[in-house]
Write an enzyme that holds these catalytic residues in place. Structure first.
Site, PDB file in Angstrom:
ATOM      1  N   HIS A   1     -10.616 -14.319   3.376  1.00 50.90           N
ATOM      2  CA  HIS A   1     -11.828 -13.571   3.050  1.00 50.90           C
ATOM      3  C   HIS A   1     -12.912 -14.518   2.532  1.00 50.90           C
ATOM      4  CE1 HIS A   1      -9.349  -9.623   2.331  1.00 50.90           C
ATOM      5  NE2 HIS A   1      -9.122 -10.173   3.502  1.00 50.90           N
TER       6      HIS A   1
ATOM      7  N   ASP B   1       2.302   2.001   3.344  1.00 49.27           N
ATOM      8  CA  ASP B   1       3.266   1.056   3.932  1.00 49.27           C
ATOM      9  C   ASP B   1       4.684   1.530   3.669  1.00 49.27           C
ATOM     10  OD1 ASP B   1       1.051  -0.630   4.255  1.00 49.27           O
ATOM     11  OD2 ASP B   1       1.527  -1.826   2.476  1.00 49.27           O
TER      12      ASP B   1
ATOM     13  N   HIS C   1       0.876  -1.173   0.000  1.00 49.16           N
ATOM     14  CA  HIS C   1       0.000   0.000   0.000  1.00 49.16           C
ATOM     15  C   HIS C   1       0.917   1.228   0.000  1.00 49.16           C
ATOM     16  CE1 HIS C   1      -2.300  -3.034   2.343  1.00 49.16           C
ATOM     17  NE2 HIS C   1      -3.378  -2.510   1.804  1.00 49.16           N
TER      18      HIS C   1
ATOM     19  N   ASP D   1      -4.315 -13.825  -2.573  1.00 46.89           N
ATOM     20  CA  ASP D   1      -3.707 -13.501  -1.291  1.00 46.89           C
ATOM     21  C   ASP D   1      -3.705 -14.785  -0.475  1.00 46.89           C
ATOM     22  OD1 ASP D   1      -3.159 -10.920  -1.923  1.00 46.89           O
ATOM     23  OD2 ASP D   1      -4.444 -10.009  -0.402  1.00 46.89           O
TER      24      ASP D   1
HETATM   25  C1  XLS Z   1      -7.364  -6.814   4.264  1.00 48.38           C
HETATM   26  C2  XLS Z   1      -6.906  -7.010   2.915  1.00 48.38           C
HETATM   27  C3  XLS Z   1      -5.769  -6.107   2.469  1.00 48.38           C
HETATM   28  C4  XLS Z   1      -5.629  -6.125   0.983  1.00 48.38           C
HETATM   29  C5  XLS Z   1      -4.877  -4.963   0.424  1.00 48.38           C
HETATM   30  O1  XLS Z   1      -8.119  -7.584   4.809  1.00 48.38           O
HETATM   31  O2  XLS Z   1      -6.554  -8.346   2.738  1.00 48.38           O
HETATM   32  O3  XLS Z   1      -4.593  -6.467   3.110  1.00 48.38           O
HETATM   33  O4  XLS Z   1      -5.036  -7.305   0.546  1.00 48.38           O
HETATM   34  O5  XLS Z   1      -5.463  -3.761   0.743  1.00 48.38           O
HETATM   35 NI    NI Z   2      -5.588  -9.226   1.105  1.00 46.89          NI
HETATM   36 NI    NI Z   3      -7.166 -10.045   4.756  1.00 44.84          NI
END
Ligand code: XLS
Ligand code: NI
Ligand code: NI
Length: 444
Positions: free
Chosen positions: A277, A110, A107, A302
């Protein structure tokens, strides 16, 4: 990729480049299953897996939680924010090269201090992008994706693109435009939108239709700007059902894909699927990956895991081989990751405070996906599982079944076939048999 890049000083002293030592090694700082140059189905493991390191967890998350202050003191911190950011970049690239990850993700906030004004924010970010560029060039590490953090600052408490106040929407554009510029400077392969506050807490004070239309408008503008400056990669929406808002608009893959299509964004947008998620949305990781694969919208991943007893995003390093296998089955069957990668959106536990723990967490994640890859390749190339699956749909491959699937039957004709055929014979789904076969691949 050149060997280890270290700036002025080493932030992970005493740890060298992580070697592959095989399953019998008892060295915690060695790969047991991830052998980067080993070829599987015509590609090396590193080409298949395209591992990326998440800047925010690895170099920013300091162990603080709602009940406690930080547990980790970073040796790259400094009272001057820009010096701290440069030192953090050194630590990050030292880590990327030592662990042997080809990609990273970040980000804007970051990598760069926000500063006291929007102008200072831009200035800091562009300067830090130059610092990152020189480290990319020196090491060969590449940017998988970047994104704008338009959810942490208090100004975004009511949302960014979906904020009811236009002043905040336009302020978010400062960060998103700069982040697209930075993506171009750094040759990013993808650009991500995770709608951390794009959702609502209470329908009584929320016009959901207006907010989601604003979100689409904002995404169209970002897309147009990105294309104008020459970005050719995919824009990725990362679904998440909740947290921090009660109800997030990009709830899961199916919701995000529906939104993308409804808004006519399907030529430019795909999904970035995060395991934790998907499970928060009540799905398996593989389910959300499959939904994307079927829609031709599987952009990137991710890679983390949640805790099945907790209803929140614990972002743990992946160690569950069964989940990784299911994920790699979908990914390989879909032709691989293309511009995407496996980004470890995972953080150390609050009480994992040794410098080596960051390596050990990533080694476990990389080994887990290496196992998933090898097993998935065997299962796919032997063809037994695929044959069992296809066999279930056999009745559609010829005759009336094929005519139905091709849209050649009317409702009346379909009914007539049903009337004539009598009660269908029971056909077992063979779920236990197929699962037992998977265990044979895993442990046989
Ligand atoms: C948060 C998200 C975040 C995204 C990027 O839950 O996973 O880390 O991957 O903004
Ligand atoms: Ni993420
Ligand atoms: Ni996450």
């Amino acid at each position: 990729m050149s060997d280890v890049f270290i700036g002025e000083r080493a932030y992970f002293p005493g740890i060298g480049k992580i070697p592959y030592e095989g399953a019998s090694s008892d060295n915690p700082l060695a790969f047991k299953f991830y052998d980067p140059d080993k070829v599987i189905a015509g590609r090396t493991m590193r080409e298949h897996l395209r591992f990326a390191i998440a800047y925010w967890h690895s170099f920013c998350a300091n162990g603080a939680d709602p009940f406690g202050t930080p547990t980790m003191a970073f040796p790259w911190s400094h009272h001057d924010p820009m010096t701290a950011a440069v030192q953090k970049a050194d630590a990050a690239f030292e880590f990327f090269t030592k662990i042997g990850a080809d990609f990273y993700c970040f980000h804007d906030t970051d990598v760069s201090p926000e500063g006291a004004s929007a102008a200072e924010y831009e200035q800091n970010l562009f300067r830090m992008a130059g610092e990152l560029k020189s480290r990319q060039d020196a090491t060969g590490v590449k940017l998988l994706w970047n994104t704008a953090n338009v959810f942490s600052h208090p100004r975004y408490m009511n949302g960014a693109a979906t904020n009811p106040d236009f002043a905040v929407v336009s302020r978010a554009a400062v960060q998103v435009k700069a982040s697209l510029d930075v993506n171009m400077m750094l040759g990013g392969a993808n650009y991500v939108f995770w709608g951390g506050r794009e959702g609502y807490m209470d329908l009584w004070n929320t016009d959901m239709r207006q907010e989601t239309e604003h979100l689409a408008q904002f995404l169209r503008m970002a897309r147009d700007y990105g294309r104008k400056i020459g970005f050719t990669g995919p824009f990725l929406i990362e679904p998440k059902p909740m947290e921090p808002t009660k109800h997030q608009y990009d709830y899961d893959a199916a919701t995000a894909i529906g939104f993308i299509r409804q808004q006519g964004l399907e030529k430019d947008f795909m999904c970035n699927i995060e395991s934790n998620h998907a499970t928060l949305a009540g799905h398996t990781f593989a389910h959300d990956l499959q939904v994307c694969a079927d829609a031709d919208m599987l952009g990137s991943v991710d890679a983390n895991q949640g805790d099945y007893q907790n209803g929140w995003d614990t972002d743990e390093f992946p160690t569950n081989v069964y989940d990784a296998l299911e994920a790699m089955m979908v990914i390989l069957s879909n032709g691989g990751l293309k511009t995407g990668g496996l980004n470890f959106d995972a953080k150390l536990r609050r009480n994992s405070t040794d410098a080596e723990d960051l390596f050990i967490g990533h080694i476990g994640g990389m080994d887990t996906f290496a196992l998933g890859l090898q097993l998935a390749d065997r299962i796919i190339s032997e063809g037994k599982v695929k044959a069992m699956k296809q066999n279930r749909y056999e009745s559609f491959s010829s005759g009336d079944g094929a005519a139905f699937a091709q849209g050649k039957l009317s409702m009346e004709e379909l009914r007539a076939i049903g009337m004539a055929a009598g009660e269908p014979a029971a056909t077992s789904g063979k779920q236990e048999k197929i699962r037992n076969l998977i265990n044979q691949y895993l442990f046989g």
